[in-house]
Design a protein around this motif. Structure first.
Motif, PDB file in Angstrom:
ATOM      1  N   ASP A 126      17.421 -33.128  -2.533  1.00 19.30           N
ATOM      2  CA  ASP A 126      16.259 -33.486  -1.704  1.00 19.30           C
ATOM      3  C   ASP A 126      15.552 -34.754  -2.153  1.00 19.30           C
ATOM      4  OD1 ASP A 126      16.854 -31.265  -0.266  1.00 19.30           O
ATOM      5  OD2 ASP A 126      15.267 -30.005  -1.082  1.00 19.30           O
ATOM      6  N   ILE A 127      15.918 -35.286  -3.324  1.00 13.50           N
ATOM      7  CA  ILE A 127      15.213 -36.475  -3.815  1.00 13.50           C
ATOM      8  C   ILE A 127      16.138 -37.700  -3.853  1.00 13.50           C
ATOM      9  CG2 ILE A 127      13.448 -35.205  -5.088  1.00 13.50           C
ATOM     10  CD1 ILE A 127      15.158 -35.740  -7.651  1.00 13.50           C
ATOM     11  N   ASN A 128      17.304 -37.591  -3.189  1.00 12.67           N
ATOM     12  CA  ASN A 128      18.203 -38.742  -3.048  1.00 12.67           C
ATOM     13  C   ASN A 128      18.684 -39.300  -4.390  1.00 12.67           C
ATOM     14  OD1 ASN A 128      19.687 -40.711  -1.822  1.00 12.67           O
ATOM     15  ND2 ASN A 128      17.964 -41.775  -0.860  1.00 12.67           N
ATOM     16  N   VAL A 129      19.058 -38.381  -5.290  1.00 18.21           N
ATOM     17  CA  VAL A 129      19.615 -38.783  -6.599  1.00 18.21           C
ATOM     18  C   VAL A 129      21.021 -38.180  -6.702  1.00 18.21           C
ATOM     19  CG1 VAL A 129      19.299 -38.600  -9.116  1.00 18.21           C
ATOM     20  CG2 VAL A 129      17.317 -38.986  -7.645  1.00 18.21           C
ATOM     21  N   SER A 130      21.870 -38.790  -7.550  1.00 15.52           N
ATOM     22  CA  SER A 130      23.292 -38.415  -7.624  1.00 15.52           C
ATOM     23  C   SER A 130      23.549 -36.920  -7.813  1.00 15.52           C
ATOM     24  CB  SER A 130      23.956 -39.163  -8.781  1.00 15.52           C
ATOM     25  OG  SER A 130      23.934 -40.534  -8.523  1.00 15.52           O
ATOM     26  N   ILE A 131      24.574 -36.447  -7.119  1.00 20.16           N
ATOM     27  CA  ILE A 131      25.077 -35.083  -7.239  1.00 20.16           C
ATOM     28  C   ILE A 131      26.610 -35.169  -7.213  1.00 20.16           C
ATOM     29  CG2 ILE A 131      23.121 -33.823  -6.264  1.00 20.16           C
ATOM     30  CD1 ILE A 131      24.191 -34.174  -3.539  1.00 20.16           C
ATOM     31  N   GLY A 132      27.301 -34.052  -7.318  1.00 16.25           N
ATOM     32  CA  GLY A 132      28.766 -34.167  -7.314  1.00 16.25           C
ATOM     33  C   GLY A 132      29.479 -32.842  -7.148  1.00 16.25           C
ATOM     34  N   THR A 133      30.797 -32.918  -7.025  1.00 18.37           N
ATOM     35  CA  THR A 133      31.669 -31.739  -6.951  1.00 18.37           C
ATOM     36  C   THR A 133      32.564 -31.765  -8.190  1.00 18.37           C
ATOM     37  OG1 THR A 133      31.743 -31.835  -4.537  1.00 18.37           O
ATOM     38  CG2 THR A 133      33.547 -30.657  -5.624  1.00 18.37           C
ATOM     39  N   ILE A 134      32.636 -30.654  -8.916  1.00 18.86           N
ATOM     40  CA  ILE A 134      33.505 -30.603 -10.107  1.00 18.86           C
ATOM     41  C   ILE A 134      34.643 -29.623  -9.819  1.00 18.86           C
ATOM     42  CG2 ILE A 134      33.575 -30.238 -12.614  1.00 18.86           C
ATOM     43  CD1 ILE A 134      30.517 -30.395 -12.649  1.00 18.86           C
ATOM     44  N   PHE A 135      35.879 -29.965 -10.208  1.00 17.88           N
ATOM     45  CA  PHE A 135      36.991 -29.047  -9.934  1.00 17.88           C
ATOM     46  C   PHE A 135      37.974 -28.962 -11.104  1.00 17.88           C
ATOM     47  CE2 PHE A 135      40.145 -32.332  -9.152  1.00 17.88           C
ATOM     48  CZ  PHE A 135      39.379 -33.412  -8.749  1.00 17.88           C
ATOM     49  N   SER A 136      38.682 -27.845 -11.126  1.00 21.06           N
ATOM     50  CA  SER A 136      39.652 -27.580 -12.191  1.00 21.06           C
ATOM     51  C   SER A 136      40.834 -26.842 -11.566  1.00 21.06           C
ATOM     52  CB  SER A 136      38.953 -26.698 -13.239  1.00 21.06           C
ATOM     53  OG  SER A 136      39.863 -26.025 -14.055  1.00 21.06           O
ATOM     54  N   VAL A 137      42.047 -27.179 -11.987  1.00 15.82           N
ATOM     55  CA  VAL A 137      43.236 -26.513 -11.428  1.00 15.82           C
ATOM     56  C   VAL A 137      44.021 -25.835 -12.553  1.00 15.82           C
ATOM     57  CG1 VAL A 137      45.323 -26.787 -10.026  1.00 15.82           C
ATOM     58  CG2 VAL A 137      43.387 -28.345  -9.674  1.00 15.82           C
ATOM     59  N   LEU A 138      44.349 -24.558 -12.321  1.00 16.78           N
ATOM     60  CA  LEU A 138      45.176 -23.784 -13.258  1.00 16.78           C
ATOM     61  C   LEU A 138      46.428 -23.330 -12.519  1.00 16.78           C
ATOM     62  CD1 LEU A 138      42.350 -21.478 -14.663  1.00 16.78           C
ATOM     63  CD2 LEU A 138      43.548 -23.227 -15.987  1.00 16.78           C
ATOM     64  N   LYS A 139      47.426 -22.893 -13.303  1.00 19.51           N
ATOM     65  CA  LYS A 139      48.628 -22.332 -12.671  1.00 19.51           C
ATOM     66  C   LYS A 139      48.557 -20.818 -12.752  1.00 19.51           C
ATOM     67  CE  LYS A 139      53.063 -23.690 -12.364  1.00 19.51           C
ATOM     68  NZ  LYS A 139      54.372 -24.158 -12.801  1.00 19.51           N
ATOM     69  N   MET A 140      49.108 -20.146 -11.777  1.00 26.15           N
ATOM     70  CA  MET A 140      49.190 -18.687 -11.850  1.00 26.15           C
ATOM     71  C   MET A 140      50.074 -18.339 -13.040  1.00 26.15           C
ATOM     72  SD  MET A 140      48.002 -16.506  -9.507  1.00 26.15           S
ATOM     73  CE  MET A 140      49.217 -15.256  -9.110  1.00 26.15           C
ATOM     74  N   PRO A 141      49.718 -17.286 -13.797  1.00 16.97           N
ATOM     75  CA  PRO A 141      50.609 -16.878 -14.891  1.00 16.97           C
ATOM     76  C   PRO A 141      51.995 -16.544 -14.348  1.00 16.97           C
ATOM     77  CG  PRO A 141      48.507 -15.714 -14.971  1.00 16.97           C
ATOM     78  CD  PRO A 141      48.536 -16.461 -13.679  1.00 16.97           C
ATOM     79  N   GLU A 142      53.040 -16.814 -15.151  1.00 11.84           N
ATOM     80  CA  GLU A 142      54.429 -16.555 -14.730  1.00 11.84           C
ATOM     81  C   GLU A 142      54.622 -15.067 -14.405  1.00 11.84           C
ATOM     82  OE1 GLU A 142      57.398 -18.830 -15.295  1.00 11.84           O
ATOM     83  OE2 GLU A 142      55.860 -20.399 -15.215  1.00 11.84           O
ATOM     84  N   ASP A 143      55.511 -14.789 -13.498  1.00  5.21           N
ATOM     85  CA  ASP A 143      55.885 -13.409 -13.127  1.00  5.21           C
ATOM     86  C   ASP A 143      54.712 -12.547 -12.712  1.00  5.21           C
ATOM     87  OD1 ASP A 143      58.440 -14.091 -13.912  1.00  5.21           O
ATOM     88  OD2 ASP A 143      58.065 -13.468 -15.987  1.00  5.21           O
ATOM     89  N   ASP A 144      53.667 -13.173 -12.188  1.00  7.47           N
ATOM     90  CA  ASP A 144      52.505 -12.398 -11.785  1.00  7.47           C
ATOM     91  C   ASP A 144      52.709 -11.872 -10.366  1.00  7.47           C
ATOM     92  OD1 ASP A 144      49.442 -12.309 -12.928  1.00  7.47           O
ATOM     93  OD2 ASP A 144      49.553 -12.074 -10.750  1.00  7.47           O
ATOM     94  N   ARG A 145      52.441 -10.587 -10.161  1.00  9.01           N
ATOM     95  CA  ARG A 145      52.532 -10.047  -8.789  1.00  9.01           C
ATOM     96  C   ARG A 145      51.129  -9.801  -8.270  1.00  9.01           C
ATOM     97  NH1 ARG A 145      57.372  -5.937  -9.561  1.00  9.01           N
ATOM     98  NH2 ARG A 145      58.272  -7.024 -11.339  1.00  9.01           N
ATOM     99  N   GLY A 146      50.727 -10.585  -7.325  1.00  8.34           N
ATOM    100  CA  GLY A 146      49.398 -10.377  -6.747  1.00  8.34           C
ATOM    101  C   GLY A 146      48.326 -10.990  -7.622  1.00  8.34           C
ATOM    102  N   VAL A 147      47.510 -11.830  -7.010  1.00  2.00           N
ATOM    103  CA  VAL A 147      46.513 -12.550  -7.797  1.00  2.00           C
ATOM    104  C   VAL A 147      45.248 -11.707  -7.952  1.00  2.00           C
ATOM    105  CG1 VAL A 147      45.730 -13.767  -5.692  1.00  2.00           C
ATOM    106  CG2 VAL A 147      45.223 -14.732  -7.926  1.00  2.00           C
ATOM    107  N   ASP A 148      44.670 -11.743  -9.151  1.00  4.32           N
ATOM    108  CA  ASP A 148      43.361 -11.120  -9.354  1.00  4.32           C
ATOM    109  C   ASP A 148      42.535 -11.980 -10.300  1.00  4.32           C
ATOM    110  OD1 ASP A 148      44.222 -10.593 -11.918  1.00  4.32           O
ATOM    111  OD2 ASP A 148      44.804  -8.533 -11.451  1.00  4.32           O
TER     112      ASP A 148
END
Ligand code: F6P
Ligand code: MN
Length: 338
Positions: A126-148
């Motif tokens: 609301d005050i017109n000062v810098s903001i941002g989006t932060i992101f991180s990418v991981l891999k699914m563990p090997e041999d995983d059935r169904g994500v949780d």
């Protein structure tokens, strides 16, 4: 005239390099960048968005009990909608959602997990000062059935890509895939991110610190000692004057440090002693720590390298000390002397 290198070209070249990013990861990063472009447009419009104006609160709280701004929610939706259908993700997790978002059955599931803080520094909207989006990418563990949720609980050293997009005077995307840090500024006429710097390097020494000084009375001894010594300036034990900066958006403070060095701290303090800190390990500290390390800096919680912390839960918090190597080493050594 030197040729402009777009984010797309940069990523294609990274993919071509032996053993570097797979095509699915490249596509995923392109989609994240596209979502950031659209968030940048909304940020730019501000109050001119009419009924869809991004200003003000949404009348709700997130899982950490913080008031949600309209833009927090809009940015979250933009990231989910952009990323759910592409086939490269299994699930997403966001600072603004209580639990993970599994890619719906109607879309193919991929092998990656995306985590984000959709709008960091939202008190600046609301005050017109810098903001941002932060992101991180991981891999699914090997041999995983169904994500949780358990699949997300990986240490930061397992990240395969990390970055942020800062919406400031320019919109700049900063990225690492483990091969240094590259910066891309949005060319609004072309509609694409253009490489402005490769191999970003943080100076090892600095005379600039970033911390919320109003919390001084709540800090622990090592942090107090470090800041007291900086404040003592030329006549103190450090023998030099220091300067202070605090934008109150991690994304902007970290960006400054990547550009010209410095140290950023949001340490544990006595206000809420049961919490490890204010910042979130998975959405803020891990991606930023990897970028900082990739640029030659250092990131710890005072006792341990942040990237080696094994998360116990998705929304875990952490004490953060990061930036120019020699300064972070100094604060960390003060913790060891406790
Ligand atoms: O996401 C949390 C955050 O907004 C960070 O971006 C920022 O560094 C910090 O909180 C600001 O905290 P404070 O309100 O104490 O200045
Ligand atoms: Mn944040």
């Amino acid at each position: 005239m030197s040729q402009k290198i777009s984010l797309t070209r940069y990523l294609v070249e990274q993919q071509r390099m032996e053993g570097h990013i797979p095509s699915q990861l490249r596509l995923l990063l392109e989609v994240v960048a596209r979502a950031c472009k659209s968030i940048s447009q909304a940020v730019n419009k501000g109050a001119l968005g009419g009924e869809n104006s991004i200003m003000g609160t949404a009348g709700s709280e997130n899982v950490q009990g913080e008031v949600q701004k309209k833009l927090d929610i809009i940015a979250n939706e933009v990231l989910i909608e952009a990323n759910e259908w592409g086939g490269h993700l299994a699930a997403m997790a966001s600072e603004e959602m209580d639990s993970i978002y599994v890619v719906p059955n109607r879309y193919p599931q991929g092998e990656y997990l995306l985590l984000f803080d959709p709008l960091d520094g939202s008190s600046n909207i609301d005050i017109n000062v810098s903001i941002g989006t932060i992101f991180s990418v991981l891999k699914m563990p090997e041999d995983d059935r169904g994500v949780d949720e358990g699949d997300f609980l990986q240490a930061g050293n397992k990240q395969v890509a990390a970055g942020y997009c800062i919406y400031g005077p320019q919109t700049t995307l900063v990225l690492t895939v483990g091969d240094g840090v590259a910066m891309f500024t949005l060319d609004r006429e072309q509609g694409s991110f253009v490489l402005i710097e490769e191999n970003v390097t943080i100076p090892e020494d600095t005379q600039e610190f970033a911390i919320n000084m109003s919390n001084m009375r709540h800090w622990d001894e090592p942090v107090k000692r470090y800041i007291d010594e900086c404040l003592a300036g030329k006549d103190g034990p450090r023998g030099k004057d220091f300067n202070m900066r605090w934008v109150a958006a991690m994304v902007a403070d970290v960006h400054r440090i990547l550009c010209r060095g410095g140290i950023f701290m949001y340490p544990w303090d006595k206000r809420e002693p049961e919490k490890a800190g204010k910042l979130r390990l998975m959405y803020e500290a891990n991606p930023m720590s990897w970028l900082i390390e990739q640029a030659g800096g250092m990131a710890t919680n005072g006792k341990q390298r942040i990237l080696d912390i094994q998360p116990g839960k998705l929304h875990e918090r952490v004490s953060v000390i990061l930036g120019s190597k020699n300064e972070v080493e100094r604060v960390t050594s003060y913790h060891a002397k406790l």
